[in-house]
Design an enzyme around this catalytic site. Structure first.
Site, mmCIF file in Angstrom:
data_model
loop_
_atom_site.group_PDB
_atom_site.id
_atom_site.type_symbol
_atom_site.label_atom_id
_atom_site.label_comp_id
_atom_site.label_asym_id
_atom_site.label_seq_id
_atom_site.Cartn_x
_atom_site.Cartn_y
_atom_site.Cartn_z
ATOM 1 N N GLU A 1 5.160 12.754 -8.864
ATOM 2 C CA GLU A 1 3.702 12.861 -8.832
ATOM 3 C C GLU A 1 3.221 11.966 -7.701
ATOM 4 O OE1 GLU A 1 5.197 10.567 -10.581
ATOM 5 O OE2 GLU A 1 4.064 8.840 -9.873
ATOM 6 N N SER B 1 1.424 -4.611 0.448
ATOM 7 C CA SER B 1 2.243 -3.510 -0.089
ATOM 8 C C SER B 1 2.381 -2.326 0.857
ATOM 9 C CB SER B 1 1.683 -3.045 -1.430
ATOM 10 O OG SER B 1 0.327 -2.636 -1.293
ATOM 11 N N LYS C 1 6.832 1.646 -1.775
ATOM 12 C CA LYS C 1 7.225 2.749 -2.654
ATOM 13 C C LYS C 1 8.679 3.180 -2.448
ATOM 14 C CE LYS C 1 3.129 3.532 -4.641
ATOM 15 N NZ LYS C 1 2.919 3.375 -6.095
HETATM 16 C C1 LIG Z 1 0.325 0.703 -0.254
HETATM 17 C C2 LIG Z 1 0.183 0.842 -1.725
HETATM 18 N N1 LIG Z 1 0.004 -0.262 -2.463
HETATM 19 C C3 LIG Z 1 -0.147 -0.188 -3.790
HETATM 20 C C4 LIG Z 1 -0.167 1.024 -4.455
HETATM 21 C C5 LIG Z 1 -0.395 1.013 -5.929
HETATM 22 O O1 LIG Z 1 0.736 1.304 -6.693
HETATM 23 P P1 LIG Z 1 1.484 0.185 -7.516
HETATM 24 O O2 LIG Z 1 0.475 -0.480 -8.382
HETATM 25 O O3 LIG Z 1 2.493 0.962 -8.317
HETATM 26 O O4 LIG Z 1 2.123 -0.752 -6.595
HETATM 27 C C6 LIG Z 1 0.010 2.209 -3.726
HETATM 28 C C7 LIG Z 1 0.014 3.525 -4.395
HETATM 29 O O5 LIG Z 1 -0.076 4.581 -3.827
HETATM 30 C C8 LIG Z 1 0.195 2.102 -2.326
HETATM 31 O O6 LIG Z 1 0.352 3.215 -1.574
#
Ligand SMILES: Cc1ncc(COP(=O)(O)O)c(C=O)c1O
Lengths: 262, 419
Positions: free
Chosen positions: B135, B401, B113
């Site tokens: 948000e 992620s 993020k």
């Molecule tokens: C670690 C992590 N992966 C994925 C996401 C999902 O968001 P996005 O689809 O925008 O990557 C989030 C959202 O809070 C997250 O914290």
């Protein structure tokens, strides 16, 4: 002739447009509210199509929408209610909602249905002006439907001109940078904005809305435009009402002729 | 092998400092803000000047040399980039293929993020904005925003659903410690979609001095493209890291979880036109696709508008937005970004739906095979390995992620079953 055109052709000042969320407080109040507003002297009525995510609206309208949806209101039913009330009144009616609701109904089907049941115009705050122009303008003309676009203190003069060229019916002048129901009272800054737009000599009549809640704000709005739009303050009145009809009459009198109420 | 990769970083970083992530692609945004029939800017007029301002300047500002220098500098020295591309040996052995993990979990603040919030706060500063709003659902984006606001000395207000505030207490505390004000969204279903509504309303009320940092590849144009470009540092790094480690130009498949779609967009971006690279988007099936408690938008969603863009979303036949469910607070968004809607609609990307149960299992499995506790969101991407076809000599890159610290209480609740 379109009832909105009729209204604006015959009345240039002090137009009062009242918004309420269809299906609130009760599912079948629509007809009573419309007829009582008309009897109380309101010129134009905006029927809110309740939506789960009304992003241009404040808590009052969102809460009334939540209630209306829980009560079972939907677009199909609202069309039926409008069709039936149309047999009893010729007051101009506008539907206001979010574009996703129109999309799911089918855009063309939705607009045809509006014309068929006697809706005179639409306000779809999240429908981009250019999308309307490219895709729906011709259909609106063919159906005799009107569309109102919003302008705000931030809208550039150039864009206001474009919107004025495209709009038919009236221009919805958002009184300040805000969502509905947000601020009360009218500031000097807002007066300056009202004056600025007044001097632009637009083709369409203008109604001022957002933050209009009582006689004082209504009168100020009327000095700078053809009239005013009230939503959240009216919904709060409905929320508190024990006798719906008396409350509606009392509200309109309070806005228009407070000396009579006092 | 890893050491070698480390030694050659510098040469690549030079390239990476000057690179402007611009892909000319049938799958990237067009000049009107659409991805095929998805995207656009369906916004109230009150937001038009803000969105128009962003649309006019976001490319120019973010490609300008001074901006890139500051952005890349912060990504390197503050966030800790490049994040490693790690060959997961034991996981690969188990699945009988070659699995590389892109370690976004090792970023400062614990997830991808922050790539976006760094980019957007630099943009906000150049636009002369004095106040930041955001948000958040799980709180990861809220923390990443509060972090960059602290870094830049800017006031920060984070909208968070009242229910999520209760569910994600540690992240609420982190945001508060960072100096942000966390405002509960009390409207509607009191979760991420309502927090987004409240942030949009705040922006309508404060158009002149405020920038809204959206946390995923969603919202009106130019947000999906802007967020994607800031996140595209992920695929930019994968490109050279993979070449270095395997000699291969491209992986056979990329896997990323998808809530709104920012980490997936960043993972896919430089491969959009490499048609031999499979793009696998993993969404949350919650208790199961047909359980009524799901967030599998690609299956359950239909075309409509949410938060200013035309995309796939979960809604009733009347167009009322439906509240999704997933054990992972970062994946329970009722829509997906318009780029992903287009990728899936055209068949360029494959969508896989993973249940809570499979995600928990995968989280424990990764933890016990590689010693890495993933975020619950990321765990969904790993679970997809059980559902997709691949070959033994394939090279698969999974975007990890985020890290699982924020989800520990959920994991521990289930340790009897999965541990
Ligand atoms: C670690 C992590 N992966 C994925 C996401 C999902 O968001 P996005 O689809 O925008 O990557 C989030 C959202 O809070 C997250 O914290």
């Amino acid at each position: 002739m379109n009832r909105l055109d009729n209204l604006f052709a015959t009345k240039k000042k002090d137009i009062l447009n009242v918004y309420f969320t269809a299906g609130h407080p009760n599912l079948n109040d629509t007809e009573d509210i419309i007829l009582t507003l008309e009897a109380a002297g309101v010129d134009l009525i905006e029927l809110g199509m309740p939506y789960s995510d009304p992003m241009a609206d404040g808590p009052t309208i969102q809460d009334s929408s939540t209630v209306a949806l829980k009560n079972g209101m939907n677009v199909e039913l609202l069309f039926e209610q409008v069709k039936s009330v149309r047999e009893k009144t010729q007051i101009p009616l506008i539907m206001m909602g979010y574009f996703n609701q129109v999309m799911q109904f089918g855009e063309e089907r939705f607009f045809r249905k509006c014309a068929e049941v006697g809706v005179d115009g639409l306000i779809l705050p999240d429908l981009p002006v250019y999308v309307f122009e490219e895709k729906y303008k011709a259909l609106f003309e063919a159906l005799g439907l009107r569309i109102s676009f919003l302008i705000s203190p931030q809208t550039s003069e150039e864009r206001i001109r474009q919107i004025d060229d495209l709009a038919k019916g009236f221009i919805y002048m958002v009184s300040s940078s805000s969502i509905t129901g947000a601020k009360s009272g009218i500031s000097d800054e807002q007066m300056a904005y009202f004056n600025r737009i007044n001097e632009m000599q637009l083709k369409n009549p203008r109604l001022i809305g957002f933050g209009i809640s009582d006689h004082a704000t209504y009168s100020t709005a009327c000095q700078f435009s053809s009239g005013a739009i009230i939503g959240s303050a009216f919904i709060r009145t409905l929320d508190k009402a024990t006798d719906l009809k008396a409350a509606i009459k009392g509200f309109v009198d309070m806005v228009r002729e407070p000396e009579k109420v006092a | 092998m890893l050491l070698e990769a480390g030694y050659t970083l510098k040469a690549h970083q030079l390239n990476y400092m000057t690179a402007t992530p611009t892909v000319k692609s049938a799958y990237a945004v067009d000049n009107r803000g659409y991805y095929g029939e998805f995207g656009g800017a369906f916004i109230p007029e009150m937001l038009h000047p803000n969105i128009e301002e962003l649309r006019n300047v976001y490319l120019e500002i973010s490609q300008e040399a001074g901006f890139q220098k500051e952005f890349q500098g912060l990504l390197k020295d503050y966030v800790g980039r490049p994040t490693p591309l790690y060959y997961a040996k034991r996981l690969s052995k188990h699945y009988k293929t070659n699995i590389y993990l892109k370690r976004e979990d090792l970023n400062h603040t614990g997830a991808h993020k922050v790539n976006n919030t760094i980019g957007q706060i630099l943009l906000a500063k150049r636009l002369g904005k004095k106040r930041i709003i955001a948000e958040t659902g799980a709180g990861q984006h809220g923390v990443a925003t509060a972090t960059v606001c602290a870094l830049m000395g800017m006031p920060c207000i984070v909208y968070m659903g009242a229910i999520d505030i209760k569910r994600q207490a540690p992240n609420v505390s982190r945001m508060k410690m960072l100096g942000a004000e966390v405002r509960p969204a009390l409207s509607g279903s009191q979760t991420l979609k309502d927090a987004t509504n409240e942030a949009i309303r705040d922006w309508i009320n404060n158009p002149a001095d405020t920038h809204y940092i959206i946390g995923s590849a969603i919202g009106p144009h130019p947000y999906p493209d802007m967020v994607t470009r800031f996140q595209s540092v992920i695929s930019e790094e994968i490109k050279w890291q993979l070449k270095e480690q395997t000699g291969k130009e491209n992986p056979d498949a990329l896997i990323a979880c998808i809530g709104g779609g920012s980490n997936a967009a960043g993972t896919f971006y430089h491969y959009l036109d490499e048609l031999d690279v499979r793009l696998i988007a993993v969404e949350a099936a919650g208790l199961g696709i047909n359980s009524g408690e799901s967030a599998a938008t690609s299956v359950l969603g239909t075309k409509g508008i949410i938060h200013g863009c035309r995309t796939l979303l979960m809604q009733t036949k009347d167009g009322q937005i439906v509240e999704p469910y997933s054990i992972s607070a970062g994946l329970d968004y009722p829509g997906i970004g318009p780029m992903h809607a287009h990728l899936i609609d055209t068949g360029r990307a494959e969508a896989v739906s993973i249940t809570d149960d499979d995600a928990l299992k995968a989280a424990y499995f990764l933890t016990r095979t590689e010693g890495i506790i993933p975020a619950l969101e990321s765990a969904h991407a790993f679970a997809a390995l059980d559902y997709i076809k691949y070959k033994e000599d394939d090279v698969i890159v999974i975007n990890l992620s985020g890290r699982g610290d924020k989800d520990l209480s959920t994991f521990i609740e289930h340790i009897e079953k999965y541990g």
